[in-house]
Scaffold this active site. Structure first.
Site, PDB file in Angstrom:
ATOM      1  N   ILE A   1       0.796  -1.244  -0.174  1.00  0.00           N
ATOM      2  CA  ILE A   1      -0.004  -0.025  -0.186  1.00  0.00           C
ATOM      3  C   ILE A   1       0.883   1.318   0.131  1.00  0.00           C
ATOM      4  O   ILE A   1       0.350   2.198   0.324  1.00  0.00           O
ATOM      5  CB  ILE A   1      -1.109   0.024   1.262  1.00  0.00           C
TER       6      ILE A   1
ATOM      7  N   HIS B   1      -4.569  -3.878  -2.228  1.00  0.00           N
ATOM      8  CA  HIS B   1      -4.954  -3.597  -0.816  1.00  0.00           C
ATOM      9  C   HIS B   1      -5.048  -2.039  -0.535  1.00  0.00           C
ATOM     10  O   HIS B   1      -5.216  -1.634   0.399  1.00  0.00           O
ATOM     11  CB  HIS B   1      -3.995  -4.144   0.310  1.00  0.00           C
TER      12      HIS B   1
ATOM     13  N   CYS C   1     -13.755  10.647   2.461  1.00  0.00           N
ATOM     14  CA  CYS C   1     -14.515  10.927   3.615  1.00  0.00           C
ATOM     15  C   CYS C   1     -15.738   9.886   3.536  1.00  0.00           C
ATOM     16  O   CYS C   1     -16.287   9.465   2.350  1.00  0.00           O
ATOM     17  CB  CYS C   1     -15.291  12.351   3.379  1.00  0.00           C
TER      18      CYS C   1
END
Length: 236
Positions: A100, A116, A124
């Site tokens: 990641i 991932h 949000c």
């Protein structure tokens, strides 16, 4: 065949990478002796990095996440740059990664399927507005959107499904590859590890410092540092 011979004789290579690709850039993995699973916290990392923990103990999740999951000063290593060069030469068609950290893209690779997610993408949970990693780094406690919603990292936590589109694309590339080079994953985390089983060719390469459960299925197994292995290649 050697890795050099496999690369030279292939023009539709797919690379599937795990934590071992990033450890040489100074990012710890989860399962090695010095990895996160062997460090002491009030809760094990796999509990803290779960959807349930994120929802129930959000502030504690972010304390751990900021401290142990963000390595923004890390730089791509020889493996990242070699793979980017192979893509430029049109030999490598895609990178499928469990990492990641965004280092493949930082090295110049374009076709990267981040199974991932990425620490550099955040959103949000209420209004869907997108944020960069600075929204997490420069906040304290629980990062909030201007609408008041929680800003969530776009990373797959334990208990969350992989992105369906990314999964389908990764499977398609793995199935169409004439050579699949697997570098750095422990091959113990599913469903990510199952991508190896989608490969239908006869040039499966496993590069890992330790043995994996799929070594017997590989045409070539290299137990060495992935950066060292790639730095010794001649990429034409």
């Amino acid at each position: 065949m050697t890795l050099q011979e496999i690369i030279d004789s292939s023009d539709h290579i797919v690379f599937f990478g795990g934590a071992g690709v990033s450890t040489e850039s100074g990012i710890p993995d989860f399962r090695s002796q010095d990895g996160l699973y062997n460090q002491k916290y009030d809760y094990p990392p796999e509990v803290i990095l779960s959807h349930e923990f994120f929802m129930s103990r959000t502030e504690e999740f972010f304390r751990f996440y900021r401290d142990k999951m963000l390595f923004l000063d890390a730089k791509p290593n020889a493996a990242h740059y070699a793979l980017a060069e192979l893509e430029k030469k049109k030999k490598l068609k895609a990178i499928i990664t469990q990492n990641i950290d965004g280092l493949h893209r930082a090295a110049g690779s374009n076709t990267v399927f981040e199974l991932h997610g990425s620490v550099y993408r955040n959103y949000c949970m209420d209004c869907g507005k997108h944020y960069g990693v600075e929204a997490i780094v420069n906040s304290t406690g629980i990062p909030r959107c201007e609408c008041g919603g929680i800003i969530k990292p776009d990373v797959v936590l334990y208990g969350e499904p992989l992105d369906e589109y990314i999964t389908e694309m990764a499977v398609a590339y793995a199935q169409s590859a004439d050579a699949l080079i697997v570098g750095g994953p422990s091959l113990t985390v599913y469903p990510a590890a199952s991508f190896v089983y989608h490969y239908m060719g006869d040039k499966l390469v496993l590069i890992n410092k330790s043995e994996t459960q799929l070594d017997s299925k590989a045409s070539l197994v290299i137990n060495d540092s992935i950066g060292k292995v790639f730095s010794e290649l001649k990429i034409y």
